[in-house]
Structures are given as structure tokens and as C-alpha cells.
Design a protein around this motif. Structure first.
Motif, PDB file in Angstrom:
ATOM      1  N   VAL A 159       0.834  -1.204   0.000  1.00 61.08           N
ATOM      2  CA  VAL A 159       0.000   0.000   0.000  1.00 61.08           C
ATOM      3  C   VAL A 159       0.869   1.255   0.000  1.00 61.08           C
ATOM      4  CG1 VAL A 159      -1.647   1.346   1.378  1.00 61.08           C
ATOM      5  CG2 VAL A 159      -1.998  -1.108   1.044  1.00 61.08           C
ATOM      6  N   GLY A 160       1.925   1.254   0.818  1.00 55.88           N
ATOM      7  CA  GLY A 160       2.814   2.410   0.886  1.00 55.88           C
ATOM      8  C   GLY A 160       3.502   2.699  -0.427  1.00 55.88           C
ATOM      9  N   ILE A 161       3.979   1.650  -1.082  1.00 58.52           N
ATOM     10  CA  ILE A 161       4.643   1.838  -2.373  1.00 58.52           C
ATOM     11  C   ILE A 161       3.658   2.361  -3.410  1.00 58.52           C
ATOM     12  CG2 ILE A 161       5.758   0.615  -4.274  1.00 58.52           C
ATOM     13  CD1 ILE A 161       7.049  -1.181  -2.086  1.00 58.52           C
ATOM     14  N   ALA A 162       2.452   1.825  -3.399  1.00 62.24           N
ATOM     15  CA  ALA A 162       1.441   2.301  -4.350  1.00 62.24           C
ATOM     16  C   ALA A 162       1.105   3.771  -4.099  1.00 62.24           C
ATOM     17  CB  ALA A 162       0.186   1.436  -4.252  1.00 62.24           C
ATOM     18  N   CYS A 163       1.011   4.155  -2.834  1.00 63.33           N
ATOM     19  CA  CYS A 163       0.697   5.558  -2.512  1.00 63.33           C
ATOM     20  C   CYS A 163       1.810   6.505  -2.949  1.00 63.33           C
ATOM     21  CB  CYS A 163       0.463   5.719  -1.009  1.00 63.33           C
ATOM     22  SG  CYS A 163      -1.115   5.077  -0.433  1.00 63.33           S
ATOM     23  N   ILE A 164       3.041   6.054  -2.829  1.00 65.81           N
ATOM     24  CA  ILE A 164       4.167   6.923  -3.176  1.00 65.81           C
ATOM     25  C   ILE A 164       4.419   6.973  -4.682  1.00 65.81           C
ATOM     26  CG2 ILE A 164       6.686   7.131  -3.008  1.00 65.81           C
ATOM     27  CD1 ILE A 164       6.426   6.279  -0.103  1.00 65.81           C
ATOM     28  N   ALA A 165       4.307   5.833  -5.355  1.00 66.65           N
ATOM     29  CA  ALA A 165       4.716   5.781  -6.756  1.00 66.65           C
ATOM     30  C   ALA A 165       3.573   5.862  -7.759  1.00 66.65           C
ATOM     31  CB  ALA A 165       5.504   4.485  -7.001  1.00 66.65           C
ATOM     32  N   VAL A 166       2.390   5.387  -7.391  1.00 67.07           N
ATOM     33  CA  VAL A 166       1.307   5.291  -8.367  1.00 67.07           C
ATOM     34  C   VAL A 166       0.270   6.402  -8.198  1.00 67.07           C
ATOM     35  CG1 VAL A 166      -0.476   3.780  -9.295  1.00 67.07           C
ATOM     36  CG2 VAL A 166       1.672   2.795  -8.492  1.00 67.07           C
ATOM     37  N   LEU A 167      -0.159   6.660  -6.978  1.00 69.03           N
ATOM     38  CA  LEU A 167      -1.202   7.669  -6.757  1.00 69.03           C
ATOM     39  C   LEU A 167      -0.843   9.063  -7.274  1.00 69.03           C
ATOM     40  CD1 LEU A 167      -2.849   6.915  -3.301  1.00 69.03           C
ATOM     41  CD2 LEU A 167      -3.815   6.694  -5.581  1.00 69.03           C
ATOM     42  N   PRO A 168       0.391   9.551  -7.070  1.00 69.23           N
ATOM     43  CA  PRO A 168       0.699  10.882  -7.607  1.00 69.23           C
ATOM     44  C   PRO A 168       0.502  10.981  -9.119  1.00 69.23           C
ATOM     45  CG  PRO A 168       2.332  10.284  -5.987  1.00 69.23           C
ATOM     46  CD  PRO A 168       1.495   9.066  -6.217  1.00 69.23           C
ATOM     47  N   PHE A 169       0.853   9.921  -9.839  1.00 70.40           N
ATOM     48  CA  PHE A 169       0.638   9.925 -11.291  1.00 70.40           C
ATOM     49  C   PHE A 169      -0.853  10.035 -11.602  1.00 70.40           C
ATOM     50  CE2 PHE A 169      -0.137   7.734 -15.328  1.00 70.40           C
ATOM     51  CZ  PHE A 169       0.694   8.457 -16.164  1.00 70.40           C
ATOM     52  N   GLY A 170      -1.659   9.278 -10.879  1.00 72.24           N
ATOM     53  CA  GLY A 170      -3.108   9.343 -11.083  1.00 72.24           C
ATOM     54  C   GLY A 170      -3.682  10.706 -10.766  1.00 72.24           C
ATOM     55  N   PHE A 171      -3.167  11.317  -9.696  1.00 73.01           N
ATOM     56  CA  PHE A 171      -3.642  12.649  -9.342  1.00 73.01           C
ATOM     57  C   PHE A 171      -3.255  13.669 -10.404  1.00 73.01           C
ATOM     58  CE2 PHE A 171      -3.466  11.519  -4.576  1.00 73.01           C
ATOM     59  CZ  PHE A 171      -4.782  11.097  -4.606  1.00 73.01           C
ATOM     60  N   LEU A 172      -1.988  13.665 -10.806  1.00 77.70           N
ATOM     61  CA  LEU A 172      -1.494  14.699 -11.714  1.00 77.70           C
ATOM     62  C   LEU A 172      -2.002  14.559 -13.140  1.00 77.70           C
ATOM     63  CD1 LEU A 172       2.207  15.064 -10.534  1.00 77.70           C
ATOM     64  CD2 LEU A 172       0.298  16.617 -10.137  1.00 77.70           C
ATOM     65  N   TYR A 173      -2.123  13.315 -13.615  1.00 75.43           N
ATOM     66  CA  TYR A 173      -2.489  13.127 -15.017  1.00 75.43           C
ATOM     67  C   TYR A 173      -3.896  12.582 -15.201  1.00 75.43           C
ATOM     68  CZ  TYR A 173       2.375  14.109 -15.766  1.00 75.43           C
ATOM     69  OH  TYR A 173       3.593  14.727 -15.779  1.00 75.43           O
ATOM     70  N   VAL A 204      -0.780  15.235  -4.051  1.00 71.85           N
ATOM     71  CA  VAL A 204       0.445  14.450  -4.178  1.00 71.85           C
ATOM     72  C   VAL A 204       1.164  14.374  -2.832  1.00 71.85           C
ATOM     73  CG1 VAL A 204       2.746  14.433  -5.220  1.00 71.85           C
ATOM     74  CG2 VAL A 204       0.728  14.855  -6.634  1.00 71.85           C
ATOM     75  N   SER A 205       1.226  15.483  -2.119  1.00 68.15           N
ATOM     76  CA  SER A 205       1.886  15.489  -0.811  1.00 68.15           C
ATOM     77  C   SER A 205       1.167  14.576   0.183  1.00 68.15           C
ATOM     78  CB  SER A 205       1.950  16.909  -0.248  1.00 68.15           C
ATOM     79  OG  SER A 205       2.748  17.726  -1.065  1.00 68.15           O
ATOM     80  N   LEU A 206      -0.159  14.607   0.185  1.00 63.64           N
ATOM     81  CA  LEU A 206      -0.921  13.732   1.080  1.00 63.64           C
ATOM     82  C   LEU A 206      -0.736  12.260   0.716  1.00 63.64           C
ATOM     83  CD1 LEU A 206      -4.223  15.757   1.547  1.00 63.64           C
ATOM     84  CD2 LEU A 206      -2.362  15.442   3.191  1.00 63.64           C
ATOM     85  N   ALA A 207      -0.662  11.959  -0.574  1.00 62.22           N
ATOM     86  CA  ALA A 207      -0.412  10.582  -1.003  1.00 62.22           C
ATOM     87  C   ALA A 207       0.969  10.122  -0.542  1.00 62.22           C
ATOM     88  CB  ALA A 207      -0.531  10.463  -2.520  1.00 62.22           C
ATOM     89  N   ASN A 208       1.953  11.006  -0.661  1.00 60.91           N
ATOM     90  CA  ASN A 208       3.309  10.660  -0.206  1.00 60.91           C
ATOM     91  C   ASN A 208       3.351  10.443   1.297  1.00 60.91           C
ATOM     92  OD1 ASN A 208       4.560  10.646  -2.715  1.00 60.91           O
ATOM     93  ND2 ASN A 208       4.970  12.825  -2.650  1.00 60.91           N
ATOM     94  N   VAL A 209       2.696  11.291   2.059  1.00 63.41           N
ATOM     95  CA  VAL A 209       2.668  11.132   3.511  1.00 63.41           C
ATOM     96  C   VAL A 209       1.969   9.829   3.888  1.00 63.41           C
ATOM     97  CG1 VAL A 209       1.700  12.073   5.650  1.00 63.41           C
ATOM     98  CG2 VAL A 209       2.870  13.582   4.053  1.00 63.41           C
ATOM     99  N   ALA A 210       0.840   9.540   3.246  1.00 67.20           N
ATOM    100  CA  ALA A 210       0.126   8.290   3.525  1.00 67.20           C
ATOM    101  C   ALA A 210       1.004   7.091   3.195  1.00 67.20           C
ATOM    102  CB  ALA A 210      -1.177   8.239   2.738  1.00 67.20           C
ATOM    103  N   GLY A 211       1.717   7.161   2.086  1.00 71.17           N
ATOM    104  CA  GLY A 211       2.611   6.071   1.704  1.00 71.17           C
ATOM    105  C   GLY A 211       3.750   5.875   2.690  1.00 71.17           C
ATOM    106  N   LEU A 212       4.340   6.965   3.109  1.00 67.04           N
ATOM    107  CA  LEU A 212       5.438   6.865   4.076  1.00 67.04           C
ATOM    108  C   LEU A 212       4.954   6.332   5.419  1.00 67.04           C
ATOM    109  CD1 LEU A 212       7.456  10.086   3.267  1.00 67.04           C
ATOM    110  CD2 LEU A 212       8.142   7.719   2.845  1.00 67.04           C
TER     111      LEU A 212
END
Length: 94
Positions: free
Chosen positions: A45-59, A76-84
Motif C-alpha cells: 500500500v505504501g509503495i502504491a501511494c508513493i509511486a502510483v497515486l501521484p501519477f493518477g492525481f497529476l495526469y 500528491v503530498s498527502l499521497a506521499n505522507v500516507a505512503g510513508l
């Protein structure tokens, strides 16, 4: 000779990151199912939040919902925090 648009290069790099992140998250999830490991599940879940969700949000969401740059950056920042936090929990909390 015409140069390549920096936005195109950024989109390709983000897509590559999302693709690689999807593969790594899928492998971690497969390992979690095989070993019945909650820690590996949180890692996936953490890896998906850091690497995949930002792409979905931005594009995906940004153009679809006409989000501002600030709103996209927040998402994107919230996705990164959730992933971490998920990765931290996978390493320490279980």
C-alpha cells in the motif's frame, strides 16, 4: 532541430515511475498473500501511494476536475505522507 517539450519528458518519467511502482507494489502484495503477512500488505500500500497515486492525481484527476496547481500539489503530498506512514507501519508497527 526542435527540442522535446519538458512537459512530455516529465509525463514519460512519471509514467515510468508509476509503472515500476505498480510492479513493485504487486510483488509486495503477492508476497503478502503468499505469506499471510500484514507487514508486506502495508508495504505494498505504501509503495502504491508513493509511486502510483501521484501519477493518477497529476495526469488523471487534475485535468478531469480542473484542479489548481496548489490542489494537485496537496493531493500528491498527502499521497506521499500516507505512503510513508504505511511503510513506516510495515517496518515498525507489525
Amino acid at each position: 532541430m526542435a527540442g522535446v517539450d519538458p512537459g512530455t519528458i516529465a509525463a514519460i518519467a512519471a509514467g515510468g515511475t508509476a509503472a515500476a511502482g505498480s510492479v513493485v507494489a504487486a510483488l509486495a502484495y503477492r508476497g503478502a498473500r503468499r505469506n499471510d503477512s500484514a507487514a508486506m500488505r502495508y508495504l505494498a500500500v505504501g509503495i502504491a501511494c508513493i509511486a502510483v497515486l501521484p501519477f493518477g492525481f497529476l495526469y488523471g484527476l487534475m485535468p478531469l476536475l480542473a484542479l489548481s496547481d496548489a490542489q494537485s500539489l496537496l493531493a500528491v503530498s498527502l499521497a506521499n505522507v500516507a505512503g510513508l506512514l504505511a511503510i513506516l507501519y510495515s517496518l515498525d508497527g507489525t
